[in-house]
Design a protein around this motif. Structure first.
Motif, PDB file in Angstrom:
ATOM      1  N   THR A  81       0.852  -1.194   0.000  1.00  0.00           N
ATOM      2  CA  THR A  81       0.000   0.000   0.000  1.00  0.00           C
ATOM      3  C   THR A  81       0.885   1.240   0.000  1.00  0.00           C
ATOM      4  O   THR A  81       0.644   2.194  -0.745  1.00  0.00           O
ATOM      5  N   ASP A  88       1.658   6.748  -6.559  1.00  0.00           N
ATOM      6  CA  ASP A  88       0.492   7.531  -6.970  1.00  0.00           C
ATOM      7  C   ASP A  88       0.726   9.017  -6.707  1.00  0.00           C
ATOM      8  O   ASP A  88       0.386   9.870  -7.533  1.00  0.00           O
ATOM      9  N   GLU A 301      -9.386  -1.571 -13.786  1.00  0.00           N
ATOM     10  CA  GLU A 301      -8.997  -0.514 -12.859  1.00  0.00           C
ATOM     11  C   GLU A 301      -7.851   0.271 -13.475  1.00  0.00           C
ATOM     12  O   GLU A 301      -6.840  -0.279 -13.890  1.00  0.00           O
ATOM     13  N   LYS A 306      -7.834   8.412 -11.507  1.00  0.00           N
ATOM     14  CA  LYS A 306      -8.895   8.871 -12.401  1.00  0.00           C
ATOM     15  C   LYS A 306      -8.956  10.388 -12.450  1.00  0.00           C
ATOM     16  O   LYS A 306      -8.593  11.064 -11.507  1.00  0.00           O
ATOM     17  N   THR A 310     -12.050  14.407  -7.244  1.00  0.00           N
ATOM     18  CA  THR A 310     -12.184  13.741  -5.954  1.00  0.00           C
ATOM     19  C   THR A 310     -11.774  14.685  -4.813  1.00  0.00           C
ATOM     20  O   THR A 310     -11.446  14.237  -3.730  1.00  0.00           O
ATOM     21  N   LEU A 416     -12.360  -0.880   2.979  1.00  0.00           N
ATOM     22  CA  LEU A 416     -11.373  -0.737   1.899  1.00  0.00           C
ATOM     23  C   LEU A 416     -10.262  -1.767   2.130  1.00  0.00           C
ATOM     24  O   LEU A 416      -9.692  -1.821   3.213  1.00  0.00           O
ATOM     25  N   PHE A 420      -4.452  -0.570  -1.199  1.00  0.00           N
ATOM     26  CA  PHE A 420      -5.362   0.294  -1.949  1.00  0.00           C
ATOM     27  C   PHE A 420      -4.551   1.408  -2.606  1.00  0.00           C
ATOM     28  O   PHE A 420      -3.442   1.716  -2.174  1.00  0.00           O
ATOM     29  N   SER A 421      -5.114   1.965  -3.650  1.00  0.00           N
ATOM     30  CA  SER A 421      -4.402   3.030  -4.356  1.00  0.00           C
ATOM     31  C   SER A 421      -4.959   4.379  -3.922  1.00  0.00           C
ATOM     32  O   SER A 421      -5.998   4.458  -3.270  1.00  0.00           O
ATOM     33  N   GLN A 424      -8.434   4.828  -5.291  1.00  0.00           N
ATOM     34  CA  GLN A 424      -9.483   4.095  -4.569  1.00  0.00           C
ATOM     35  C   GLN A 424      -9.827   4.789  -3.258  1.00  0.00           C
ATOM     36  O   GLN A 424     -10.996   4.904  -2.894  1.00  0.00           O
ATOM     37  N   ALA A 427     -11.536   8.237  -3.951  1.00  0.00           N
ATOM     38  CA  ALA A 427     -12.861   8.061  -4.553  1.00  0.00           C
ATOM     39  C   ALA A 427     -13.868   7.623  -3.492  1.00  0.00           C
ATOM     40  O   ALA A 427     -15.005   8.111  -3.468  1.00  0.00           O
ATOM     41  N   LEU A 428     -13.460   6.723  -2.618  1.00  0.00           N
ATOM     42  CA  LEU A 428     -14.377   6.239  -1.583  1.00  0.00           C
ATOM     43  C   LEU A 428     -14.720   7.356  -0.593  1.00  0.00           C
ATOM     44  O   LEU A 428     -15.875   7.525  -0.197  1.00  0.00           O
TER      45      LEU A 428
END
Ligand SMILES: Nc1ncnc2c1ncn2[C@@H]1O[C@H](COP(=O)(O)OP(=O)(O)OP(=O)(O)O)[C@@H](O)[C@H]1O
Ligand SMILES: [Mg+2]
Length: 434
Positions: A81, A88, A301, A306, A310, A416, A420-421, A424, A427-428
């Motif tokens: 992670t 990222d 994915e 994206k 966000t 989650l 996780f990225s 993700q 966005a959540l």
């Protein structure tokens, strides 16, 4: 002297003959065979008992490996992670076209590969509850090929042949990967001196119903995966028993004899067929046939975060004992405009909640932590703030955490999985707070 009538002589003679035969049997045959027979039974029983003991020892070993894998997976998910998370963050500053972009993508892809390996370990030790989904067969094979290469070692050549115009299959990815691992490990074991291993996908157009083992495969289009080796092959008497649970020709401790029976079960569950052909000295081919899935294509994915908006606002209490994961998550959230209060344990999380004058919009918490776990912390907090929303982050599946989490149907509780990225996570959070 009176001579007996001839019929009487005959009866006496036949009776004498019968008596002699009976005594001969009693004395020689039964005396000899009886003790021998019971000795054989005892030997067989001892043998059967030994086999059972070996099987038990082997399955206990598997269980231990499974537990170990679960533990390692937990730590690895934290590492991965952090690695992919920081990538990222870097990708936010180094977009496509930037000289560093390709290198960062490389790191990220390798972290993903690591995550796949962990998933494999968990699936292999069956600690994950998995669900069937639509998958592209080419992707399935490409993704697992790295792991397979590592399994077979140096002296076996692995060749991948991707078929054209393959359709989708509806499978449980983890389970299907386990099938492929089992088949490939068997092939490896059949080629101790090295050889060729070919993995091939293709569409099999079956014109009329085909007999496979005891079953009949319907006519139509089937998605096929072939695993072929140039190993020892199998004689008919082995071939007849390979799908029996616990049937193995490997020495004690080397095989449980469960590989193929598991594979068979999984393929059956997926509505497919497993066909085998083998020739001693030439090699073996296992052919998996899966029904074509007619539903919608899988959503891939995106590796790059994206483009959707966000960003958001509000105060988030972030509780995570793994520094690297917490750092990444905090930076990712701050970058999106949130205010973040960090805590490195359940206890400090509770203190931070009490001492802040800000209204916490959301808590993001690890589940398994020393001293006070995430669910216990949440339990304390909802006494003061019954409407508090939470995202539990963990490397374990929701299913396995249910005993810890209690009522997961509560709409305020979200989940989650690690790793996780950034995409993700943000966005959540946006979905919950947006
Ligand atoms: N590709 C192959 N080539 C030759 N023999 C094979 C091949 N695959 C399977 N077999 C034979 O089938 C037997 C059963 O295979 P299976 O995978 O079920 O059990 P195993 O490999 O012996 O043990 P496990 O997979 O549980 O560790 C093997 O012991 C072996 O004799
Ligand atoms: Mg096997």
């Amino acid at each position: 002297m009176i001579n007996p009538p001839p019929w009487m002589t005959l009866i006496i003679f036949v009776s004498m003959l019968g008596l002699c035969f009976w005594m001969w049997r009693k004395l020689f045959l039964e005396r000899d065979s009886a003790p021998e027979g019971s000795a054989a039974t005892l030997e067989e029983m001892a043998e059967a008992q030994k086999v059972l003991q070996d099987q038990l020892a082997q399955s206990q070993k598997m269980q231990a490996v499974g537990l170990l894998a679960g533990g390692i997976a937990h730590d690895f998910n934290n590492l991965l992670t952090a690695i992919s998370g920081f990538c990222d963050l870097l990708l936010l500053r180094h977009r496509a076209g930037d000289p560093s972009f390709a290198d960062i993508m490389q790191i990220r892809q390798n972290a993903n590969r690591g995550a796949n390996l962990v998933r494999q370990l968990l699936a292999f030790s069956r600690q994950q509850t998995l669900q069937p989904k639509a998958h592209d067969l080419t992707d399935v094979l490409s993704d697992i090929s790295h792991l397979l290469r590592r399994l077979i070692g140096e002296n076996i050549k692995l060749e991948l042949q991707h078929g054209r115009d393959l359709g989708l299959v509806f499978i449980d990815l983890g389970q299907m990967e386990q099938v492929l691992v089992n088949l490939v490990v068997n092939a490896r074991d059949a080629m101790p001196m090295g050889g060729d291993l070919t993995l091939r996908t293709f569409v099999e157009n079956v014109l009329s119903p085909r007999r496979i083992g005891n079953e009949t495969m319907a006519a139509g289009e089937w998605m096929a995966i072939e695993v072929a080796d140039t190993g020892s092959g199998m004689p008919p008497e082995v071939l007849a028993r390979i799908f029996d649970p616990f049937f193995t020709t490997k020495e004690v401790g080397k095989g449980t004899g469960l590989g193929l029976s598991t594979a068979f079960g999984i393929i059956k569950q997926s509505g497919g067929y497993l066909q085998v052909t083998s020739e001693v000295g030439k090699g073996t081919s296992f052919m998996i046939f899966l029904p074509r899935y007619e539903g919608a294509a899988p959503v891939k994915e995106s590796v790059i975060p994206k483009a959707e908006d966000t960003t958001g606002s509000g105060t988030i209490l972030l509780v995570e004992d793994e520094d690297a994961v917490r750092n990444f998550a905090a930076r990712a959230l701050k970058h999106k405009g949130y205010e973040v209060i960090e805590a490195d344990s359940g206890v400090t999380g509770l203190e931070a909640f009490k001492s802040t004058d800000k209204k916490i919009s959301l808590m993001i918490s690890d589940v398994v932590m020393p001293e006070m776990d995430g669910p216990t912390l949440y339990g304390h907090l909802i006494k003061v703030r019954p409407d508090l929303r939470v995202i539990f982050v963990s490397g374990y599946t929701e299913e396995r955490l249910k005993p810890l989490l209690g009522d997961t149907s509560n709409p305020n509780i979200h989940f989650l999985t690690k790793p996780f990225s950034l995409a993700q996570l943000t966005a959540l959070v946006k979905e919950i707070l947006g």
